[in-house]
Design an enzyme around this catalytic site. Structure first.
Site, short mmCIF file in Angstrom:
data_model
loop_
_atom_site.label_atom_id
_atom_site.label_comp_id
_atom_site.label_asym_id
_atom_site.label_seq_id
_atom_site.Cartn_x
_atom_site.Cartn_y
_atom_site.Cartn_z
N CYS A 1 4.91 1.55 0.71
CA CYS A 1 5.66 0.73 -0.25
C CYS A 1 5.78 1.45 -1.59
CB CYS A 1 4.98 -0.62 -0.42
SG CYS A 1 5.74 -1.65 -1.68
N HIS A 2 4.67 2.02 -2.05
CA HIS A 2 4.70 2.74 -3.32
C HIS A 2 5.63 3.96 -3.23
CE1 HIS A 2 1.21 0.26 -4.23
NE2 HIS A 2 1.23 0.70 -5.47
N ARG A 3 5.56 4.68 -2.12
CA ARG A 3 6.40 5.87 -1.96
C ARG A 3 7.88 5.49 -1.88
NH1 ARG A 3 2.01 7.99 1.37
NH2 ARG A 3 1.20 9.86 0.36
N ARG B 1 0.82 -1.21 0.00
CA ARG B 1 0.00 0.00 0.00
C ARG B 1 0.86 1.26 0.00
NH1 ARG B 1 -3.86 -0.09 4.96
NH2 ARG B 1 -3.64 2.16 4.86
#
EC number: 4.2.1.32
Length: 201
Positions: A36-38, A33
């Site tokens: 992790c993406h950042r 979520r």
């Protein structure tokens, strides 16, 4: 007959799937979520698990330790649109083929799914305990310093779903199309009502 995708997923596995189709997943599903993406896109930190051909789940699970194993207690989807600004690049960099979440996503994800041959699919909200029963085993966990919801839980699932296809590999976006259709239907109805009930305006 159920349409079941099995990881590793290839581009050709997705070409005949269209928005509105209901599919299921067997194989590897990784919870992934916001942070992790950042980390991948903004901080350029490589993800410590190979997502190529795999599936990710926008979710913050509840897990518990059972002996030396982790057990999934509840895993419901979180709002996918929060990842919209990252998802196109995420798909490109990781090779992920299935993005599971709640609600629709926007034009950046649509572009990523079309260009790099992936799907965004919706898991029904309110079914977190059902989803947990479809997790056969938690095989690995990474980035535990982020806390339980944001950690990467690598799960083996069997016929995980139902998953409603919201963005396909041909650039179709079910939620965007439905919003347009609903607006077209709504406007004349509102106008007619306003002719009779003036204070609505």
């Amino acid at each position: 007959m159920k349409k079941i995708l099995t990881t590793p997923i290839k581009a050709e596995d997705l070409q005949d799937i269209r928005v509105g189709d209901v599919i299921y997943l067997t194989g590897t599903l990784v919870t992934c979520r916001d942070v992790c993406h950042r980390r991948l896109i903004e901080l350029k930190r490589p993800i410590p698990y190979d997502l190529n051909g795999k599936a990710i789940f926008h979710a913050g699970p509840i897990v518990r330790k059972n002996g030396d194993k982790w057990e999934m207690v509840s895993v419901g989807p979180t709002t996918s649109m929060r990842m919209e600004s990252f998802e196109r690049e995420f798909i490109e960099q990781t090779g992920v083929k299935l993005v599971v979440g709640k609600g629709g996503m926007g034009p950046l994800t649509e572009e990523g799914c079309q260009k790099f041959k992936a799907l965004h699919v919706i898991f029904p909200a309110g079914c977190a305990v059902l989803a947990a029963t479809q997790v056969e085993e938690i095989e690995e966990v990474h980035w535990t310093e982020l806390g339980m919801p944001e950690s990467l839980w690598v799960c083996r699932v069997k016929e995980f779903g139902p998953l409603i296809v919201s963005i396909d590999t041909h650039g179709n976006n079910l939620i965007a199309e439905n919003k347009k259709l609903f607006a077209e239907r709504r406007d004349p109805i509102v106008e007619e009502i306003c002719e009779h009930v003036h204070y609505i305006k």
